[in-house]
Each structure stands twice: as structure tokens, then as C-alpha cells.
Motif scaffolding. Structure first.
Motif, PDB file in Angstrom:
ATOM      1  N   LEU A 101     -56.933 -80.926  48.038  1.00 56.42           N
ATOM      2  CA  LEU A 101     -57.013 -79.956  49.350  1.00 56.42           C
ATOM      3  C   LEU A 101     -56.775 -80.817  50.139  1.00 56.42           C
ATOM      4  N   ARG A 102     -57.425 -81.871  49.916  1.00 58.86           N
ATOM      5  CA  ARG A 102     -56.556 -82.977  51.474  1.00 58.86           C
ATOM      6  C   ARG A 102     -55.831 -83.036  51.619  1.00 58.86           C
ATOM      7  N   ASP A 103     -54.767 -83.739  50.284  1.00 62.10           N
ATOM      8  CA  ASP A 103     -53.924 -84.134  50.156  1.00 62.10           C
ATOM      9  C   ASP A 103     -52.497 -82.828  50.860  1.00 62.10           C
ATOM     10  N   ILE A 104     -53.188 -81.835  50.618  1.00 60.47           N
ATOM     11  CA  ILE A 104     -52.300 -80.163  51.131  1.00 60.47           C
ATOM     12  C   ILE A 104     -52.591 -80.277  52.850  1.00 60.47           C
ATOM     13  N   LEU A 105     -53.828 -80.527  53.038  1.00 63.56           N
ATOM     14  CA  LEU A 105     -53.968 -80.573  54.325  1.00 63.56           C
ATOM     15  C   LEU A 105     -52.809 -82.109  55.360  1.00 63.56           C
ATOM     16  N   GLU A 106     -53.510 -82.638  54.618  1.00 64.78           N
ATOM     17  CA  GLU A 106     -53.048 -83.876  55.267  1.00 64.78           C
ATOM     18  C   GLU A 106     -51.630 -84.310  55.208  1.00 64.78           C
TER      19      GLU A 106
ATOM     20  N   GLU B  15     -49.416 -81.826  55.785  1.00 64.36           N
ATOM     21  CA  GLU B  15     -49.315 -80.858  56.316  1.00 64.36           C
ATOM     22  C   GLU B  15     -49.507 -81.205  58.277  1.00 64.36           C
ATOM     23  N   LEU B  16     -50.821 -82.203  57.897  1.00 65.09           N
ATOM     24  CA  LEU B  16     -51.005 -82.915  59.521  1.00 65.09           C
ATOM     25  C   LEU B  16     -49.754 -84.024  58.955  1.00 65.09           C
TER      26      LEU B  16
ATOM     27  N   LYS C 289     -47.129 -84.107  62.926  1.00 62.69           N
ATOM     28  CA  LYS C 289     -46.166 -85.611  63.963  1.00 62.69           C
ATOM     29  C   LYS C 289     -45.686 -85.979  63.770  1.00 62.69           C
ATOM     30  N   ALA C 290     -45.062 -85.376  62.605  1.00 66.86           N
ATOM     31  CA  ALA C 290     -43.082 -86.035  62.764  1.00 66.86           C
ATOM     32  C   ALA C 290     -42.216 -85.528  63.354  1.00 66.86           C
TER      33      ALA C 290
ATOM     34  N   GLU D 139     -53.545 -81.636  69.450  1.00 73.18           N
ATOM     35  CA  GLU D 139     -54.063 -80.915  68.532  1.00 73.18           C
ATOM     36  C   GLU D 139     -54.185 -82.079  67.548  1.00 73.18           C
ATOM     37  N   CYS D 140     -53.284 -83.036  66.413  1.00 70.97           N
ATOM     38  CA  CYS D 140     -53.635 -83.646  65.839  1.00 70.97           C
ATOM     39  C   CYS D 140     -54.959 -83.802  65.171  1.00 70.97           C
ATOM     40  N   THR D 141     -56.090 -84.012  66.607  1.00 68.86           N
ATOM     41  CA  THR D 141     -57.338 -84.597  66.339  1.00 68.86           C
ATOM     42  C   THR D 141     -58.109 -83.743  66.101  1.00 68.86           C
ATOM     43  N   ARG D 142     -57.778 -82.304  66.248  1.00 66.59           N
ATOM     44  CA  ARG D 142     -58.603 -80.981  66.084  1.00 66.59           C
ATOM     45  C   ARG D 142     -58.256 -80.854  64.387  1.00 66.59           C
ATOM     46  N   MET D 143     -56.584 -81.337  64.370  1.00 61.72           N
ATOM     47  CA  MET D 143     -56.608 -81.031  62.354  1.00 61.72           C
ATOM     48  C   MET D 143     -57.030 -81.601  61.819  1.00 61.72           C
ATOM     49  N   GLU D 144     -57.234 -83.057  61.634  1.00 59.62           N
ATOM     50  CA  GLU D 144     -58.495 -84.431  61.652  1.00 59.62           C
ATOM     51  C   GLU D 144     -59.639 -83.087  61.526  1.00 59.62           C
ATOM     52  N   ILE D 145     -60.427 -82.978  62.958  1.00 67.32           N
ATOM     53  CA  ILE D 145     -61.531 -82.903  62.523  1.00 67.32           C
ATOM     54  C   ILE D 145     -61.685 -81.541  61.235  1.00 67.32           C
TER      55      ILE D 145
END
Length: 256
Positions: A125-130, A132-133, A137-138, A215-221
Motif C-alpha cells: 500500500l505504501r509503495d502504491i501511494l508513494e 503516485e506521489l 512530483k515528476a 500538495e506533495c506535503t499533503r500527500m505525504e501526510i
């Protein structure tokens, strides 16, 4: 809520420049000559496109609206939502979250909660979400790079325009009366090159980078929050952990 800092800042900067020109006795109309503006803006955009792919150029076009009128993502807003999900998961189990997904307005959080409810392995699950993050970023990086490149090209394109105009001036030295106007017009290309780089292209690039950071900070949270919910962490612990990840200015707002 839309954040108009970019649009207001660029508009105010152009207004100050025009006002300064008027106070010095100049006419704003004299600055708007089509040939130098066409050369600077058209040439800058063309070479910026040449430095990337057509996909980058299309993304850059759509990102202009984001830069001028985009919303600033607040990471603090998502914290209480995740804490409430954590509380529900501890009381009623993960399956109880399935009915709460419809009330969540963050697509990324919805995706994470849905995967967690479906029983996806925590590491997967973490791999999938990261992933997308990282993809976001790219995309954001290349959109900002387009305008950063344009900011680097514009002054040089302006100098090219000035040199071209001065060549025409030297070809017409037999008409001394027109030299002053011709030389003044020649330097307009340099003016628009430097002005567009520092008042338009570079501020847009900086704005896109800043919005991407937020936006990426929000996704990391969200990633950390979903992981904590899936692990069955105490809601108070989840709240403290997520608040510690907030940007400094939002931490101050939470404390207040």
C-alpha cells in the motif's frame, strides 16, 4: 479557496513598471511595439518547447491557470479527517471505513483508505501511494522547468532582437532624423526579454514549485496517516504524528 498571489504580484509589478515609465515622462504606448514583443514572446516559447517534449508543452499550457488562480493545498485540513478514520477503525474495524469514503473529498486519501479496506499489504500500500506521489512530483517538476527555461532564454532572445534592429539602424544612417526613434525601438526587445523573464516566466515557475511542495506535503501526510490507520494506531498518537509533519506556518495555525 483560490490563492491569487501570483496573478496579483505579476499584475502589480507590471503596474509599477508602467507607472515608473509615466513618471519619467515616457508613454506606455511607446513600449508596446509588435515586432520586438512578437520576437521575444514567440521566440522564447518556441525554444522552450524545443527544449522538452510536446507533452511537456501541453502540460505547461494547462499549468498557467494553476499558477495564476490555483488553490493552495492545506495539509492541516486532512489531519482531523484521518484522525476520525483512525478512531472509527479502532472502534469498529477497517471495514467500517468503507461507508465513510463517500464523505472524503480528497481523491488521494480515498484511494489510500479504499486500498486499506481491501486488505492490501501495508508495504505494498505504501509503495502504491508513494509511486503516485513520485509521479506527481515528476509532472510538476517538468511544468515548472518549462517556465524556468523560458526565463533563461528570454533575455538572450531580447538581445538578438536588439542586435537585429541595430543592424537596420546602421543601414539607414542617411536619415539622421529617424535615428533616435529607431535606436529606442531597438532596445525594446532587450527590455521585453528581461522584463518577461523576471516578471512573468520565473515567477510562474517559482509559483508552480511552491504549489507542488504544498500538495506533495499533503500527500505525504496522507500516506503516513493511512499507514497509521491501517496499523490500528491510537487516534491521539496519529494526531500528534501528523501535526508534526505539517509545514511550520500551519503548525503555528494549529497551535493558535
Amino acid at each position: 479557496m483560490k490563492d491569487l498571489a501570483n496573478a496579483v504580484g505579476i499584475g502589480a509589478a507590471l503596474g509599477v513598471i508602467m507607472l515608473a515609465n509615466i513618471l519619467e515622462g515616457g508613454s506606455p504606448a511607446s513600449l508596446f511595439l509588435l515586432p520586438p514583443m512578437l520576437l521575444v514572446f514567440g521566440g522564447t516559447l518556441c525554444v522552450a518547447v524545443a527544449g522538452g517534449t510536446m507533452s511537456d508543452a501541453r502540460n505547461a499550457v494547462t499549468s498557467v491557470r494553476t499558477a495564476l488562480f490555483g488553490k493552495v493545498a492545506s495539509s492541516a485540513d486532512v489531519v482531523p479527517v484521518i484522525v476520525s478514520l483512525s478512531d472509527a477503525a479502532r472502534r469498529e474495524g477497517m471495514l467500517a471505513l468503507e461507508g465513510r469514503v463517500a464523505d472524503i473529498d480528497d481523491p488521494f486519501l480515498v484511494k489510500g483508505v479504499t486500498l486499506a479496506v481491501d486488505g492490501v499489504d501495508p508495504d505494498e500500500l505504501r509503495d502504491i501511494l508513494e509511486a503516485e506521489l513520485h509521479a506527481k512530483k515528476a509532472v510538476d517538476k517538468h511544468s515548472a522547468k518549462f517556465f524556468t527555461d523560458a526565463g533563461g532564454y528570454a533575455p538572450t532572445i531580447g538581445i538578438v532582437g536588439t542586435v537585429m534592429s541595430l543592424v537596420h539602424v546602421l543601414e539607414n544612417l542617411a536619415d539622421p532624423g529617424a535615428l533616435g526613434h529607431s535606436i529606442a525601438a531597438a532596445f525594446l526587445a532587450t527590455l521585453w526579454g528581461v522584463l518577461s523573464a523576471n516578471v512573468l516566466w520565473l515567477p510562474i515557475a517559482a509559483r508552480l514549485k511552491r504549489l507542488s511542495e504544498l500538495e506533495c506535503t499533503r500527500m505525504e501526510i496522507v500516506i503516513e496517516g493511512v499507514a497509521a490507520v491501517q496499523a490500528g494506531a491510537n487516534p491521539r498518537v496519529v494526531a500528534q504524528k501528523l501535526k508534526s509533519l505539517l509545514p511550520v506556518q500551519e503548525q503555528v495555525g494549529e497551535a493558535a
